[in-house]
Design an enzyme around this catalytic site. Structure first.
Site, short mmCIF file in Angstrom:
data_model
loop_
_atom_site.label_atom_id
_atom_site.label_comp_id
_atom_site.label_asym_id
_atom_site.label_seq_id
_atom_site.Cartn_x
_atom_site.Cartn_y
_atom_site.Cartn_z
N HIS A 1 0.86 -1.19 0.01
CA HIS A 1 0.06 -0.06 0.05
C HIS A 1 0.85 1.21 0.11
O HIS A 1 1.55 1.61 0.80
CB HIS A 1 -0.97 0.07 1.52
CG HIS A 1 -1.88 1.12 1.35
ND1 HIS A 1 -3.17 1.17 1.67
CD2 HIS A 1 -1.50 2.50 1.10
CE1 HIS A 1 -3.75 2.22 1.37
NE2 HIS A 1 -2.86 3.30 1.32
N HIS B 1 1.44 5.40 -1.73
CA HIS B 1 0.88 6.56 -2.67
C HIS B 1 2.24 7.17 -3.24
O HIS B 1 3.06 7.56 -2.72
CB HIS B 1 0.39 7.82 -1.76
CG HIS B 1 -0.99 7.18 -0.97
ND1 HIS B 1 -2.17 7.27 -1.67
CD2 HIS B 1 -1.06 6.61 0.22
CE1 HIS B 1 -2.86 6.78 -0.84
NE2 HIS B 1 -2.41 6.15 0.32
N LEU B 2 2.38 6.79 -4.38
CA LEU B 2 3.56 7.43 -5.25
C LEU B 2 3.22 8.79 -6.01
O LEU B 2 4.25 9.24 -6.48
CB LEU B 2 4.08 6.46 -6.31
CG LEU B 2 4.63 5.05 -5.85
CD1 LEU B 2 4.99 4.15 -7.05
CD2 LEU B 2 5.67 5.28 -4.95
N ARG B 3 2.08 9.39 -5.86
CA ARG B 3 1.47 10.60 -6.34
C ARG B 3 2.05 10.60 -7.87
O ARG B 3 1.89 9.44 -8.72
CB ARG B 3 2.41 11.72 -5.66
CG ARG B 3 2.19 11.67 -4.32
CD ARG B 3 0.78 11.52 -3.72
NE ARG B 3 0.61 11.90 -2.35
CZ ARG B 3 -0.36 11.45 -1.70
NH1 ARG B 3 -1.46 10.78 -2.19
NH2 ARG B 3 -0.61 11.47 -0.30
N ASN C 1 -5.42 7.39 -6.01
CA ASN C 1 -6.11 8.53 -5.75
C ASN C 1 -5.51 9.56 -6.11
O ASN C 1 -5.10 10.72 -5.49
CB ASN C 1 -6.46 8.50 -4.25
CG ASN C 1 -5.13 8.73 -3.38
OD1 ASN C 1 -4.17 7.95 -3.54
ND2 ASN C 1 -5.18 9.40 -2.14
N LYS D 1 -9.48 -0.49 -5.35
CA LYS D 1 -9.49 0.49 -4.09
C LYS D 1 -10.67 0.91 -3.88
O LYS D 1 -11.25 1.65 -4.68
CB LYS D 1 -8.26 1.47 -4.06
CG LYS D 1 -8.35 2.26 -3.02
CD LYS D 1 -7.77 1.39 -1.82
CE LYS D 1 -8.11 2.11 -0.49
NZ LYS D 1 -6.77 2.63 0.18
N HIS E 1 -10.30 1.19 2.12
CA HIS E 1 -10.15 2.22 3.17
C HIS E 1 -11.39 2.23 4.15
O HIS E 1 -12.51 2.45 3.83
CB HIS E 1 -10.00 3.68 2.59
CG HIS E 1 -9.60 4.62 3.84
ND1 HIS E 1 -8.68 5.22 3.94
CD2 HIS E 1 -10.28 5.22 4.65
CE1 HIS E 1 -8.57 6.10 4.64
NE2 HIS E 1 -9.72 6.09 5.35
N HIS F 1 -4.26 -0.57 6.17
CA HIS F 1 -3.82 0.58 7.40
C HIS F 1 -4.79 0.29 8.50
O HIS F 1 -5.39 1.24 9.07
CB HIS F 1 -3.68 1.79 6.66
CG HIS F 1 -4.59 2.51 5.89
ND1 HIS F 1 -5.79 2.37 6.32
CD2 HIS F 1 -4.37 3.28 4.59
CE1 HIS F 1 -6.50 3.07 5.24
NE2 HIS F 1 -5.77 3.46 4.44
N LEU G 1 -4.53 9.46 8.07
CA LEU G 1 -5.87 8.69 8.00
C LEU G 1 -5.81 7.20 7.80
O LEU G 1 -5.10 7.04 6.59
CB LEU G 1 -6.86 9.40 7.07
CG LEU G 1 -7.52 10.81 7.54
CD1 LEU G 1 -8.49 11.33 6.67
CD2 LEU G 1 -8.32 10.54 8.98
N ASP H 1 1.53 2.74 3.37
CA ASP H 1 0.54 3.95 3.30
C ASP H 1 1.37 5.09 3.32
O ASP H 1 1.03 6.14 3.88
CB ASP H 1 -0.39 3.95 4.55
CG ASP H 1 -1.58 4.93 4.08
OD1 ASP H 1 -1.61 5.46 2.89
OD2 ASP H 1 -2.19 5.39 4.89
N HIS I 1 3.12 14.76 1.25
CA HIS I 1 2.32 16.02 0.80
C HIS I 1 3.65 16.88 1.25
O HIS I 1 4.30 16.67 2.34
CB HIS I 1 1.34 16.33 1.80
CG HIS I 1 0.07 15.40 1.73
ND1 HIS I 1 -0.95 15.62 0.60
CD2 HIS I 1 -0.36 14.24 2.56
CE1 HIS I 1 -2.10 14.65 0.73
NE2 HIS I 1 -1.57 13.89 1.88
N ALA J 1 -3.73 14.95 5.33
CA ALA J 1 -3.56 13.83 6.01
C ALA J 1 -2.54 12.96 5.16
O ALA J 1 -2.76 12.77 3.96
CB ALA J 1 -4.94 12.84 6.07
#
Ligand code: NCD
Ligand code: ZN
Length: 362
Positions: A24, A26-28, A52, A110, A147, A185, A230, A258, A262, A274
């Site tokens: 899990h 987030h690579l953006r 996302n 997801k 989630h 998570h 979150l 996770d 940011h 978050a």
């Protein structure tokens, strides 16, 4: 896992593990992707990449294009494989999901309850709306990654995960007993207990930060937005239950960082985003917990074996080595953001000493 002790009864100085995966992350996209992808690729052979983005990844074509951007952001010679996911919406078609899975583009789907977290506005408003998608996924053996938080404003934020299980997850598993589900998570003792008693089709990922911090971290001496993520960290008793679960050796619990970067300006703000950015030292962070719990010999199961077994994917070839070498995590990582402007990221464990360091590959 080979642990080589230096001296008779000394604690191990080296830990060799089969190369792990992150289930899990987030690579953006854009400049942030270029900044963070190398950190994940350095440690992990594969990662389940969250969809996302803005706009979210809802089509096979968008996922193929995103996969190419991720590969382009990797260092020369990297053998990292991104495993892409589809972002479920109320209107996504089962045919698109099935085709993406058949073509090897989508590893999983997801589920964000609408408005649950960052870029979740287009998420699912009611599970009944994606019934056809869930039925198709159950038939083709495609995992659903959840989630697990309700979004109703009247439910206290610290209770949203437990209420999600009761109201939505438990009935979902009854309706779709053959569906593979990962509760992502997890943050509570209730989730640990629920996952344990469920059958082999339910598993959970556990982040490094939820093993290290409880909710007090966000308020220590003032408001600490870099510990806000979150689902939000809970009470100490929940952290202890998570540590016990992660280090227990039970195959239903496995590694998912996770890591959710940011820019510092977006975190340290009147309405901070978050997400905790832990990718640069994620494995070292887990190793610290496993050692404290006297369970270093179980780290490989959690990091490298249980995830592939659940997903039905082969184990990675090759190994990585952690070396006992205390080092201080930098307080900030500097990079370029959109349009070439300077962007800082504050990594998890900023300014703290970690005991283990990932050895560079020879
Ligand atoms: C994630 C993000 O920033 O994309 N944030 C977070 O706090 N974990 C979204 C998510 O996984 O909830
Ligand atoms: Zn996430």
């Amino acid at each position: 896992m080979a642990a080589s002790p230096a001296g008779s009864n000394a604690s191990p100085q080296n830990l060799r593990l089969r190369r792990p995966d992150d289930w899990h992350v987030h690579l953006r996209d854009g400049a942030l992707l270029e900044l963070v992808a190398p950190a994940t690729a350095r440690t992990f052979a594969r990662a389940i990449v969250m969809p996302n983005l803005s706009p979210p990844i809802t089509t096979v074509a968008a996922a193929v294009a995103y996969g190419a951007r991720i590969r382009a952001a990797l260092p020369e010679g990297s053998r990292f494989t991104p495993l892409l996911t589809a972002y479920l919406t109320d209107t996504i078609a089962a045919e698109e999901i099935e085709r993406g899975h058949r073509e090897g583009v989508f590893t999983a789907c997801k589920l964000y309850p609408a408005h649950a977290t960052t870029n979740a506005a287009a998420g699912v408003t009611d599970l009944a709306r994606i019934e056809a998608v869930l039925t198709a996924m159950e038939r083709i053996g495609m995992p659903l990654l959840i989630h697990g938080e309700v979004t109703d404003a009247e439910i206290d934020i610290f209770d949203r995960e437990a209420v999600f299980i009761e109201r939505h997850l438990a009935p979902l598993l009854v309706r779709h007993p053959g569906l593979k589900v990962v509760l992502e998570h997890i943050t509570t003792a209730e989730s640990v207990a629920f996952v344990r008693q469920a059958g082999p089709n339910l598993a959970a990922t556990i982040t490094p930060h939820h093993l290290h911090i409880n909710r007090n971290a966000m308020f220590q001496g003032g408001l600490r937005p870099n510990f806000y993520c979150l689902p939000v960290a809970k009470r100490e008793r929940h952290r202890l239950a998570l540590r016990q679960a992660a280090t227990s050796g039970e195959p239903c619990f496995f590694l998912g960082t996770d890591s959710a970067p940011h820019p510092r300006s977006a975190k340290e703000s009147a309405c901070g985003c978050a997400g905790i950015y832990n990718a640069p030292h994620a494995l070292e962070s887990y190793a610290e917990v496993f050692e404290q719990e006297g369970a270093l010999e179980r780290l490989e199961g959690f990091a490298s074996l249980h995830g592939p077994a659940f997903y039905g994917l082969p184990l990675n070839e090759g190994t990585i080595t952690l070396v006992r070498e205390p080092h201080t995590v930098p307080p900030r990582l500097h990079g370029q953001g959109e349009g070439g402007a300077a962007t800082d990221l504050v990594p998890f464990h900023a300014g703290q000493v970690l005991q283990w360091r990932l050895a560079e590959e020879g």
